[in-house]
Write a protein that holds these residues in place. Structure first.
Motif, PDB file in Angstrom:
ATOM      1  N   ASN A 167       1.059  -1.228   0.212  1.00 55.11           N
ATOM      2  CA  ASN A 167       0.162   0.266  -0.217  1.00 55.11           C
ATOM      3  C   ASN A 167       0.722   1.150   0.168  1.00 55.11           C
ATOM      4  O   ASN A 167       0.310   2.411  -0.335  1.00 55.11           O
ATOM      5  CB  ASN A 167      -1.129  -0.441   1.408  1.00 55.11           C
ATOM      6  N   MET A 175      -0.248  -0.090  -6.369  1.00 57.58           N
ATOM      7  CA  MET A 175      -1.178   0.235  -6.051  1.00 57.58           C
ATOM      8  C   MET A 175      -2.272   0.912  -7.492  1.00 57.58           C
ATOM      9  O   MET A 175      -3.248   0.260  -7.378  1.00 57.58           O
ATOM     10  CB  MET A 175      -1.966   1.844  -5.587  1.00 57.58           C
ATOM     11  N   THR A 176      -1.156   1.628  -8.224  1.00 56.69           N
ATOM     12  CA  THR A 176      -1.672   1.028 -10.270  1.00 56.69           C
ATOM     13  C   THR A 176      -2.129  -0.087 -10.339  1.00 56.69           C
ATOM     14  O   THR A 176      -2.842  -1.014 -10.982  1.00 56.69           O
ATOM     15  CB  THR A 176      -0.460   2.272 -10.369  1.00 56.69           C
ATOM     16  N   THR A 219      -5.352  -1.734  -8.925  1.00 56.04           N
ATOM     17  CA  THR A 219      -6.075  -0.684  -9.442  1.00 56.04           C
ATOM     18  C   THR A 219      -6.324  -1.488 -10.312  1.00 56.04           C
ATOM     19  O   THR A 219      -7.590  -1.620 -12.058  1.00 56.04           O
ATOM     20  CB  THR A 219      -6.062   0.819  -9.410  1.00 56.04           C
ATOM     21  N   ASP A 220      -5.563  -2.147 -12.019  1.00 55.40           N
ATOM     22  CA  ASP A 220      -5.863  -2.479 -13.070  1.00 55.40           C
ATOM     23  C   ASP A 220      -6.030  -3.938 -13.067  1.00 55.40           C
ATOM     24  O   ASP A 220      -6.734  -3.620 -13.777  1.00 55.40           O
ATOM     25  CB  ASP A 220      -4.310  -1.834 -13.816  1.00 55.40           C
ATOM     26  N   GLY A 237     -10.040  -3.091 -10.072  1.00 50.19           N
ATOM     27  CA  GLY A 237     -10.888  -2.641 -10.575  1.00 50.19           C
ATOM     28  C   GLY A 237     -11.001  -0.773  -9.311  1.00 50.19           C
ATOM     29  O   GLY A 237     -10.969   0.189  -9.383  1.00 50.19           O
ATOM     30  N   ASP A 238     -10.006  -1.164  -8.242  1.00 56.65           N
ATOM     31  CA  ASP A 238      -9.746  -0.395  -7.611  1.00 56.65           C
ATOM     32  C   ASP A 238      -8.844  -0.401  -6.401  1.00 56.65           C
ATOM     33  O   ASP A 238      -7.947  -1.464  -6.418  1.00 56.65           O
ATOM     34  CB  ASP A 238     -10.647   0.166  -6.050  1.00 56.65           C
ATOM     35  N   SER A 239      -7.831   0.663  -5.778  1.00 60.93           N
ATOM     36  CA  SER A 239      -6.621   0.073  -5.393  1.00 60.93           C
ATOM     37  C   SER A 239      -6.615  -0.589  -4.160  1.00 60.93           C
ATOM     38  O   SER A 239      -5.453  -0.427  -3.160  1.00 60.93           O
ATOM     39  CB  SER A 239      -5.905   1.465  -5.120  1.00 60.93           C
ATOM     40  N   THR A 240      -7.439  -0.908  -3.789  1.00 60.81           N
ATOM     41  CA  THR A 240      -7.685  -1.854  -2.497  1.00 60.81           C
ATOM     42  C   THR A 240      -6.378  -3.089  -2.421  1.00 60.81           C
ATOM     43  O   THR A 240      -6.253  -3.963  -3.791  1.00 60.81           O
ATOM     44  CB  THR A 240      -8.741  -3.164  -2.093  1.00 60.81           C
ATOM     45  N   ARG A 293      -6.516 -10.386  -2.473  1.00 59.09           N
ATOM     46  CA  ARG A 293      -5.858 -10.114  -3.412  1.00 59.09           C
ATOM     47  C   ARG A 293      -5.161 -10.394  -3.640  1.00 59.09           C
ATOM     48  O   ARG A 293      -4.456 -10.591  -5.448  1.00 59.09           O
ATOM     49  CB  ARG A 293      -6.245  -8.755  -3.770  1.00 59.09           C
TER      50      ARG A 293
END
Length: 245
Positions: free
Chosen positions: A51, A57-58, A61-62, A65-68, A73
């Motif tokens: 994090n 983080m990018t 997200t790719d 769909g989000d940076s969680t 994950r």
């Protein structure tokens, strides 16, 4: 016999999916965790570090769909990468698909000797494994026991390993006590059967030089030279992708 779509993993069969197994090496002191963090702490530390890295983080997200970024994950990402590692074009694979020129005469003799000896009772199916637990009279590795690492599997039993790309994975046996592929083959001549395993009881291994040479040649035909072993030049963490070895 289990199928390749329901494969159990680790020497003790404790994981039942790639997602299930993906985080255990991170938790393991001997593999990735080390001494700085406890098993209960390490995943929180990994999540925190990811994090704090904008590139990761990018990437998350790719992918999602989000940076969680969380344990689930991370496991999904690792499992997705592992599923991209496909090895299905070894000389044996081409031979099995009908190309009789893909194996040498010696390799064909080795394949037949492998079957005649009963090796395929355990090393069976597309992955050359029945995914079952078996007990062999493997010598104890003092490097493990002296370090206090359990070398007993499940009541002395360990999962049958795949033989794909086996020529590249020395040393052999669950604890690395057989240094070469030839040593591992010769091990099965008069192999002990401490648990009265019927598959081992049926093993009829002809321990002469020609037979060992042929089986070794056959096992080398399970190497897929086109298997992607690429190591990236750099990763977002800044760590050395090849390791410090």
């Amino acid at each position: 016999m289990r199928t390749a779509t329901a494969t159990v993993m680790f020497w003790d069969n404790r994981a039942t999916s790639l997602e299930d197994q993906a985080l255990d090496p991170i938790r393991s002191k001997e593999e990735m965790r080390g001494d700085q963090f406890t098993e209960a702490e390490i995943l929180d530390e990994v999540v925190s570090r990811l994090n704090a890295n904008g590139d990761y983080m990018t990437l998350f997200t790719d992918a999602f769909g989000d940076s969680t970024i969380n344990d689930e994950r991370i496991a999904q990402a690792l499992a997705a990468f592992e599923r991209s590692l496909i090895s299905a074009n070894s000389p044996f694979d081409r031979y099995a698909r009908g190309d009789e020129s893909a194996l040498t005469q010696q390799q064909v003799r080795g394949l037949n000797a492998f079957i005649d000896a009963g090796c395929n009772a355990c090393h069976s199916g597309p992955m050359f494994s029945d995914y079952a637990l078996h007990q062999l009279a493997v010598e104890t590795n003092p490097k493990l026991t002296n370090a206090g690492i359990d070398d007993n599997g499940v009541d002395g039993k360990f999962r049958t390993p795949s033989l794909r790309n086996v020529a590249l994975t020395a040393p052999y046996m669950h604890n690395g006590t057989e240094r070469t592929l030839r040593d591992a083959i010769a091990f099965y001549n008069g192999v002990g059967n401490p648990s009265n395993d019927p598959d081992l009881a049926a093993l009829d291994f002809d321990n002469n030089g020609d037979t060992i040479d042929a089986i070794e040649a056959f096992l080398m035909s399970l190497t897929d030279e086109g298997f992607d072993k690429t190591i990236p030049d750099a990763v977002p963490s800044g760590l050395n992708p090849g390791g410090d070895i």
